[in-house]
Design an enzyme around this catalytic site. Sequence first.
Site, mmCIF file in Angstrom:
data_model
loop_
_atom_site.group_PDB
_atom_site.id
_atom_site.type_symbol
_atom_site.label_atom_id
_atom_site.label_comp_id
_atom_site.label_asym_id
_atom_site.label_seq_id
_atom_site.Cartn_x
_atom_site.Cartn_y
_atom_site.Cartn_z
ATOM 1 N N ASP A 70 0.856 -1.189 0.000
ATOM 2 C CA ASP A 70 0.000 0.000 0.000
ATOM 3 C C ASP A 70 0.888 1.234 0.000
ATOM 4 O O ASP A 70 1.520 1.549 1.006
ATOM 5 C CB ASP A 70 -0.909 0.028 1.244
ATOM 6 N N LYS B 128 -6.928 3.193 -3.478
ATOM 7 C CA LYS B 128 -7.366 3.201 -2.082
ATOM 8 C C LYS B 128 -7.574 4.641 -1.641
ATOM 9 O O LYS B 128 -6.815 5.525 -2.046
ATOM 10 C CB LYS B 128 -6.279 2.496 -1.256
ATOM 11 N N LYS C 215 -10.282 0.045 -2.615
ATOM 12 C CA LYS C 215 -10.211 -0.136 -1.166
ATOM 13 C C LYS C 215 -10.507 1.172 -0.432
ATOM 14 O O LYS C 215 -9.640 2.033 -0.345
ATOM 15 C CB LYS C 215 -8.822 -0.656 -0.765
#
Lengths: 293, 293
Positions: free
Chosen positions: A130, A193, A229
């Site tokens: 991430d 995300k 996400k």
Amino acid sequence: MKSPIIDQVGVEERVARFNTRSIKKESKVQGLKIAINMIDLTTLEGKDTVGKVRQLCYKAQHLHVDIPGIPTAAAVCVYPTFVKLAKQELGNSGVKVASVATAFPSGQSTLAVKIADTKFAVDSGADEVDMVISRGEFLSGNYNFVFDEIAEIKSACGNARLKVILETGELATLDNVRRASEIAMRAGADFIKTSTGKIQPAATQPVTLVMLEAIRDYYYETGIKIGMKPAGGISTAKVALQYLVMVRETLGNDWLNNQYFRFGASSLANDILMQLAKEASGVYQGGDYFSKD
Amino acid sequence: MSRIEILKTYKLYIGGQFPRTESGRYYPLLDKKKNVIADVCLGSRKDFRNAVVSARGAFNSWGGRTAYNRSQILYRIAEMLEKRKSEFIEEIILQGGNKADAKKEVELSIDRLVYYAGWCDKFQQIFSSVNPVASSHFNFSVPEPTGVVAIVAPQDSSLIGLVSLIAPIIAGGNVCIALASEKMPLCSITFGEVLATSDVPAGVVNIITGKTSELISHMSSHKDVNALVYGGKDQKEIKLVKENATLNVKRVFVYQNNWNKTESQNPYFIFDTQEIKTTWHPIENIGVGGAKY
């Protein structure tokens, strides 16, 4: 690269309509089981310890033994230094290890450091990385810088899937969210995300809808499926179901699994478990009967 | 020119706000001549559930305040009630009381709040103890609030019964959800207005109107409720409450006092919803000269 202008009022009205869908009984139980299987159980604190990470890994595999048929969480999300430990604890349970990298959460460092950070995480065994984008560069209009950086990190990832955190709470407008989504997808993101969870507001429904629509348009254009996400601030089962409705009605069933959709959350899991226990027993539940995070 | 009187909508009091019941239902409250006095919310199990969430959220802060501060706030409730005396008297008369009794009931309610305000920082001294033990420990026991308390207010009064049950519970640092008298609900919601303007933090007291027969099983089975105080007389309900309470070993207290008497106020009502914590504090050996603490 052109990015469409977003109609903010339209987005909010659309979101309000998703939230009127009524999901009860068996369909609610099914929805909740899908949702809990999409959770990236996350601990990203300065005070994280070996014990805390170990506990979280155990929880990801055994969410609530009292109710049969509860799936595992999708992944455990930790800092790079804990990747090795998490990998060891999770073994072959199928739960992935995700690691934040690239000078999370600010992203304020040199590219060399960010690449080293990413490589360290991947070499330690991370299945997913991430990363955060450089919001300062993005907001100054240096889109090429942001694009190149994501592309570099992507190549440092090797086989690990890359989630690109836009930190929408700092991007100010939905137009920026859409533009950042486009840049990230084209630069090689496997997932986009919303947030680090360190900035308020974190994930919101309007922001998520804009990103889902960007994913949809990119899919129409290229045939490539990008994951989504939302992270931070989603703490109740009810809201999680509203997100699933939004995914279903924007992208379709193909995205309703943890390969393409994740929740970045930690307290959400317990609320979903409490709802599932309520459906199973008919009795409202209390926090005392579920694991403490 | 004559004007049309503006009537008050009686709603619920949950989390410091006055929402309508989520069920959208109501029941008409009739006077002796069968005229409709008001439409009252027919609260549902979900209203109760929401109130438990609010109460749980308020517990740490309320239970953690200094006893002195809680005392000030209880006194403040009394002040606010005193100023709005005439409104409560009017409501009691509307619900069938006579003027002299109504005045007495409201004044007694105010005095009862002052009474328990005084006990806030004193009951601990009555119920605590230093215990003799045969080891080098200083051993002491102190009362601590049990947590979320559900209250079924007595049916036969509109204000005094409700106040007599709520006051000792919050004086002891607990938070509560009270179900008002079904026959005489008006004062309960007006009392909520008093609470809302008395520095009582949102969620510490929640008040619901509705049918006991409908809500009692949910109130007694909810696993996030730590104690239930029942002010009614129905033997079947008492049995049901006691059975359901075993689910999470809820404490159950059935009070059938005449709340119009001053004998019906004493610190043991505070003590009922307290848990005793005993602490073993290591000290030097106890010698001839006594313990060195």
